[in-house]
Design an enzyme around this catalytic site. Structure first.
Site, PDB file in Angstrom:
ATOM      1  N   SER A  86      -3.791  -0.904  11.340  1.00  0.00           N
ATOM      2  CA  SER A  86      -2.620  -1.772  11.246  1.00  0.00           C
ATOM      3  C   SER A  86      -2.402  -2.505  12.575  1.00  0.00           C
ATOM      4  O   SER A  86      -3.321  -3.160  13.053  1.00  0.00           O
ATOM      5  CB  SER A  86      -1.409  -0.932  10.856  1.00  0.00           C
ATOM      6  OG  SER A  86      -0.380  -1.748  10.394  1.00  0.00           O
ATOM      7  N   ARG A 144      13.415   0.190   7.860  1.00  0.00           N
ATOM      8  CA  ARG A 144      12.332   1.151   7.687  1.00  0.00           C
ATOM      9  C   ARG A 144      12.005   1.374   6.206  1.00  0.00           C
ATOM     10  O   ARG A 144      10.845   1.465   5.814  1.00  0.00           O
ATOM     11  CB  ARG A 144      12.729   2.474   8.340  1.00  0.00           C
ATOM     12  CG  ARG A 144      11.734   3.581   8.159  1.00  0.00           C
ATOM     13  CD  ARG A 144      10.413   3.248   8.798  1.00  0.00           C
ATOM     14  NE  ARG A 144       9.498   4.373   8.780  1.00  0.00           N
ATOM     15  CZ  ARG A 144       8.271   4.336   9.242  1.00  0.00           C
ATOM     16  NH1 ARG A 144       7.816   3.218   9.781  1.00  0.00           N
ATOM     17  NH2 ARG A 144       7.498   5.384   9.201  1.00  0.00           N
ATOM     18  N   ASP A 160      -4.505  -1.846  -0.347  1.00  0.00           N
ATOM     19  CA  ASP A 160      -3.631  -2.306   0.743  1.00  0.00           C
ATOM     20  C   ASP A 160      -3.218  -3.748   0.458  1.00  0.00           C
ATOM     21  O   ASP A 160      -4.058  -4.640   0.436  1.00  0.00           O
ATOM     22  CB  ASP A 160      -4.409  -2.210   2.067  1.00  0.00           C
ATOM     23  CG  ASP A 160      -3.564  -2.600   3.276  1.00  0.00           C
ATOM     24  OD1 ASP A 160      -2.439  -3.116   3.100  1.00  0.00           O
ATOM     25  OD2 ASP A 160      -4.042  -2.380   4.412  1.00  0.00           O
ATOM     26  N   HIS A 220      -1.545   0.626   2.150  1.00  0.00           N
ATOM     27  CA  HIS A 220      -1.804   0.393   3.564  1.00  0.00           C
ATOM     28  C   HIS A 220      -1.878   1.698   4.365  1.00  0.00           C
ATOM     29  O   HIS A 220      -2.676   1.838   5.277  1.00  0.00           O
ATOM     30  CB  HIS A 220      -0.696  -0.512   4.112  1.00  0.00           C
ATOM     31  CG  HIS A 220      -0.824  -0.824   5.565  1.00  0.00           C
ATOM     32  ND1 HIS A 220      -1.881  -1.536   6.072  1.00  0.00           N
ATOM     33  CD2 HIS A 220      -0.030  -0.526   6.625  1.00  0.00           C
ATOM     34  CE1 HIS A 220      -1.726  -1.665   7.392  1.00  0.00           C
ATOM     35  NE2 HIS A 220      -0.618  -1.054   7.739  1.00  0.00           N
ATOM     36  N   ASP A 221      -1.011   2.627   4.020  1.00  0.00           N
ATOM     37  CA  ASP A 221      -0.943   3.895   4.753  1.00  0.00           C
ATOM     38  C   ASP A 221      -2.168   4.781   4.576  1.00  0.00           C
ATOM     39  O   ASP A 221      -2.261   5.825   5.224  1.00  0.00           O
ATOM     40  CB  ASP A 221       0.301   4.688   4.332  1.00  0.00           C
ATOM     41  CG  ASP A 221       1.436   4.517   5.329  1.00  0.00           C
ATOM     42  OD1 ASP A 221       1.217   3.850   6.359  1.00  0.00           O
ATOM     43  OD2 ASP A 221       2.532   5.050   5.087  1.00  0.00           O
TER      44      ASP A 221
END
Lengths: 200, 395
Positions: free
Chosen positions: B162, B232, B330, B363-364
């Site tokens: 990232s 967040r 992602d 993405h994580d």
């Protein structure tokens, strides 16, 4: 390594740069890097093969011979290798053009559709030939552009490519025969695989 | 009164004396031209630096990450954010490599940022909103000071996911001869309009919190916790894929909501409660001004900016080997962005490997259990190490 790959190794000078299109799990480029001090890189369509190759530390990217070659710089490599893949690409002629743009030499191997066993199968059975090399049914084969050895020679002539070396290679399931080169016509009849070293 | 609160916060900070830091009193000139007169970099190292200093790997963390890549964060008491990847006999093997991970410039885990005391003024206080605009390039320049301090001529590898991947790419462009290999994971060579848009929503959530107080919340002893939590929560959605959320939560309801008549307020679905948990956890550990500063740095990121928008030109001097990795699900930094990087690298004849790892974790995924990622990273590192030895032996 397969016999045709060993023959390819013999065509390549040590310490040269190589792009292997359709490199599979990277056996050939791994060998060239380790034992020939080459800078060898690869493109492979199948992601699981790419993962295997990169996991060996090889410079392999997931990509397609038909679309991704244009991203490589002109004269960026000494050799561009296409082994047993030509018959499976969408635009063989364009791929060959790209190969000789990117590399000083193009090394191409492909299964010869003119081999006598295939001819006999078509003649007597009337079916699309099925052999070890051509092992899938016509409706699901990835080999959409089969050609004979002489077909390929004609294409080279037409495109103005110089054939610096050629050989016919037989590799059966067990026991490998040495590569040989007699007349192209004989090779077109008796050679299972064809291997060419081309320049412009 | 305000001063006493500052002292209180300072006392809290002083509890973090265990943080390993390097102080660069000469400061750092930023890409904006502004100068930070005093720079502190908090970092962690793992493993042993070889006598020839050729086994150092710099790991760059993402937006809200920290230097505790493989050890317990003393504040949150949580284990390292990549402890499944970095450690003895793990893919990034601390028995073989010397791992450096530093907190990025602008962050709030010990490296100079909005949460740091300002030393260039008479009055005591934090930088807060006055902290200058920084870039990914500035973060890398700060890291380079640390690498120089270790007298490491060439990093064996720079690895990051990232925003960490952005730093890794920046390293290859800014210091081509100082990095042998670069592994940018789930990243992009620029922040797209969509990326910026998501960041902006997050920032606006923070700004609209009454406790934001124009960024001076710290003077009042408050934090814009609701705004920061919303930022967040929203960002967290972008880190996951639809499939991952569905698998984890589906449409399952909170148990407390069963049979309840008031369904408008309160947490109804489990996914809501999960996001609330993520949000509230985050505000305890992250500074709002840092969040704003770093998201801005990401928004500014475009490797090709100084090269007339031509990424190929940006890469024209790279010398490193690259292993670009993306994940199929992602959508924040999709595979197409990695392919664009690979394409540009191919055009300059750079030595690049590229894999897209099939995963539904979004993405994580780079932080999670992905066996293929482990294989690729460990294999790639081992392979290039072997090849470097062969090359050195040959020459």
């Amino acid at each position: 390594m397969r016999l045709d790959q060993r023959c390819i190794v013999n065509m390549i000078k040590k310490k040269s740069t190589i792009l292997d299109i359709g490199c599979g799990d990277g056996t050939l480029i791994d060998y060239l890097c380790c034992y020939h001090q080459c800078d060898a890189r690869g493109i492979e369509l199948d992601m699981s093969c790419v993962t295997q190759a990169v996991s060996k530390g090889l410079s392999v990217i997931q990509g397609n011979a038909d679309y991704d070659l244009k991203n490589y710089p002109t004269a960026g490599f000494d050799y561009v290798v296409l082994s047993r893949t030509l018959q499976a690409v969408n635009h063989p002629r364009e791929v060959l053009q790209q190969m000789l743009r990117i590399g000083q030499y193009a090394i191409v191997s492909f299964p010869n559709f003119g081999h006598w066993t295939l001819r006999l199968q078509l003649l007597f059975k009337g079916h699309m030939p099925m052999t070890n090399v051509w092992g899938t049914c016509w409706y699901e084969t990835p080999n959409i552009h089969p050609c004979t050895l002489t077909d390929f020679v004609s294409l080279c002539k037409k495109e103005g490519y110089h054939i610096s070396q050629w050989m016919a290679i037989d590799d059966h399931g067990e026991g490998e025969k040495a590569p040989w080169r007699r007349s192209i016509r004989l090779a077109n009849f008796f050679g299972e695989q064809a291997l060419f070293l081309l320049t412009k | 009164m305000i001063n006493s609160e500052i002292k209180q916060v300072m006392a809290d900070e002083n509890q973090n004396e265990s943080i390993q830091k390097m102080i660069f009193s000469e400061g750092l000139v930023l890409e904006s031209g502004q100068k930070l007169s005093h720079l502190e970099i908090a970092y962690q190292t793992y493993g042993k630096l070889s006598t020839t200093k050729d086994n150092a790997i710099l790991i760059c963390h993402a937006l809200t990450g920290d230097q505790y890549v493989a050890s317990v964060n003393p504040l949150s008491k949580k284990s390292g954010w990549w402890s499944r990847m970095v450690g003895p006999d793990l893919p990034i093997d601390t028995n073989k490599y010397f791992i450096i991970c530093s907190n990025v410039l602008g962050s709030c885990m010990g490296t100079t940022g909005p949460r740091s005391m300002r030393l260039d003024q008479q009055t005591m206080g934090y930088w807060g909103v006055d902290f200058p605009t920084i870039t990914i390039g500035d973060m890398v320049n700060a890291q380079k000071l640390l690498i120089d301090h270790f007298q490491i001529n060439q990093l064996f590898a720079v690895i990051g996911g990232s925003m960490g991947g952005m730093q890794a790419l920046q390293w290859a462009v800014s210091y081509p001869d100082r990095v042998y290999a670069v592994i940018p994971i789930a990243t992009s060579s620029f922040h797209s309009a969509q990326n910026i848009a998501f960041n902006e929503v997050g920032r606006q959530a923070i700004f609209s919190d009454p406790d934001w107080r124009n960024g001076n919340y710290w003077r009042y002893g408050v934090i814009p916790s609701r705004g920061l939590a919303v930022a967040r929560m929203m960002a967290h959605i972008t880190y996951l894929s639809e499939d991952a959320l569905n698998r984890k939560f589906g449409r399952r309801l909170q148990e407390t909501m069963m049979g309840s008549s008031s369904l408008i307020l309160g947490e109804m679905f489990q996914v809501e409660s999960y996001l609330h948990y993520q949000g509230s956890n985050f505000v305890r550990r992250f500074d709002a001004n840092s969040y704003v500063t770093i998201t801005r740095a990401m928004d500014w990121f475009d490797l090709s900016q100084n090269y007339n928008g031509d990424l190929v030109k940006a890469f024209s001097h790279v010398q490193s080997r690259f292993c670009v990795i993306s994940f199929s699900s992602d959508w924040l930094f999709p595979t197409s962005r990695s392919r664009a990087i690979v394409k540009a690298l191919n055009r300059v004849g750079a030595n690049v490997s590229f894999v897209e790892i099939v995963s539904d974790k979004g993405h994580d995924a780079f932080l999670l259990d992905e066996p293929d990622l482990d294989l690729v990273i460990s294999g790639f590192l081992a392979g290039i190490k072997r090849q470097r030895q062969l090359k050195n032996n040959a020459s």
